[in-house]
Design a protein around this motif. Structure first.
Motif, short mmCIF file in Angstrom:
data_model
loop_
_atom_site.label_atom_id
_atom_site.label_comp_id
_atom_site.label_asym_id
_atom_site.label_seq_id
_atom_site.Cartn_x
_atom_site.Cartn_y
_atom_site.Cartn_z
N ALA A 29 0.94 -1.39 -0.17
CA ALA A 29 0.18 -0.73 0.48
C ALA A 29 1.27 1.40 0.36
CB ALA A 29 -0.91 -0.19 1.36
N LEU A 30 0.62 1.79 -1.01
CA LEU A 30 1.85 3.63 -0.95
C LEU A 30 0.72 4.24 -1.61
CD1 LEU A 30 4.17 2.36 -3.59
CD2 LEU A 30 4.27 1.97 -1.51
N CYS A 31 1.48 5.44 -0.97
CA CYS A 31 0.41 7.07 -1.23
C CYS A 31 1.96 7.80 -1.90
CB CYS A 31 0.12 7.37 0.57
SG CYS A 31 -0.39 8.86 0.35
N GLU A 66 9.20 6.29 -9.93
CA GLU A 66 10.44 5.07 -10.04
C GLU A 66 10.42 3.80 -9.37
OE1 GLU A 66 13.64 6.55 -10.18
OE2 GLU A 66 13.26 8.41 -11.78
N LEU A 67 9.48 4.29 -8.25
CA LEU A 67 9.74 2.83 -6.89
C LEU A 67 8.63 2.37 -7.46
CD1 LEU A 67 10.01 1.23 -4.71
CD2 LEU A 67 8.42 3.39 -3.07
N VAL A 68 7.41 2.82 -7.55
CA VAL A 68 5.89 2.17 -8.49
C VAL A 68 6.33 0.87 -9.33
CG1 VAL A 68 3.60 2.43 -9.78
CG2 VAL A 68 4.26 3.58 -7.18
N ALA A 69 7.39 1.82 -10.47
CA ALA A 69 7.32 0.96 -11.45
C ALA A 69 8.41 -0.04 -11.57
CB ALA A 69 7.58 1.84 -12.72
N ALA A 70 9.53 0.01 -10.56
CA ALA A 70 9.89 -0.97 -9.83
C ALA A 70 9.25 -2.75 -9.63
CB ALA A 70 11.48 -0.61 -9.21
N ARG A 90 2.58 10.54 4.64
CA ARG A 90 1.95 9.63 4.41
C ARG A 90 2.74 9.37 3.37
NH1 ARG A 90 -3.86 7.57 4.46
NH2 ARG A 90 -4.29 9.80 3.59
N ARG A 91 3.43 8.17 3.47
CA ARG A 91 4.43 7.66 1.95
C ARG A 91 3.70 6.34 1.31
NH1 ARG A 91 7.66 10.43 4.82
NH2 ARG A 91 8.90 8.35 5.30
N SER A 92 4.26 5.39 2.86
CA SER A 92 4.37 3.87 2.82
C SER A 92 3.28 3.49 4.09
CB SER A 92 4.97 3.21 2.42
OG SER A 92 5.67 3.68 1.75
N PRO A 93 2.44 3.58 4.08
CA PRO A 93 1.53 3.24 5.72
C PRO A 93 1.45 1.93 5.79
CG PRO A 93 -0.34 3.02 3.70
CD PRO A 93 1.20 3.98 2.89
#
Length: 98
Positions: A29-31, A66-70, A90-93
């Motif tokens: 889960a990411l934001c 870039e993180l999501v693509a990886a 809030r980034r990676s809860p």
């Protein structure tokens, strides 16, 4: 003691996940960092601010993409929370390996 063969835990909806930071990441889960800002005061933030560093939201968004693509390239399913201007850090809860 490191659990080398963690047992799956069944959730109430029937899905299973493994409580292990050493397992294979399958879901996260990411934001998006739309409202990213330094909200908490700690030694690193204080040092960064005193040296004149500024938050670069555009760079944070680019790095997030870039993180999501990886992650997706490795077969990880990404779930996204809606950004909230009242929660600027809030980034990676949550990370869930299912």
């Amino acid at each position: 003691m490191l659990e080398t063969n963690p047992r799956p835990v069944r959730q109430t909806d029937g899905r299973e996940f493994v409580r292990s930071e050493h397992g294979v990441l399958q879901e996260v889960a990411l934001c998006r960092p739309t409202y990213y800002d330094w909200a908490a005061e700690n030694a690193i933030v204080e040092q960064s601010k005193s040296s004149g560093a500024l938050v670069d939201v555009d760079a944070a968004i680019s790095q997030h993409q870039e993180l999501v693509a990886a992650l997706e390239a490795e077969g990880v399913t990404c779930h996204f929370l809606e950004p909230d201007e009242h929660l600027p850090m809030r980034r990676s809860p949550a990370i869930a390996g299912s």
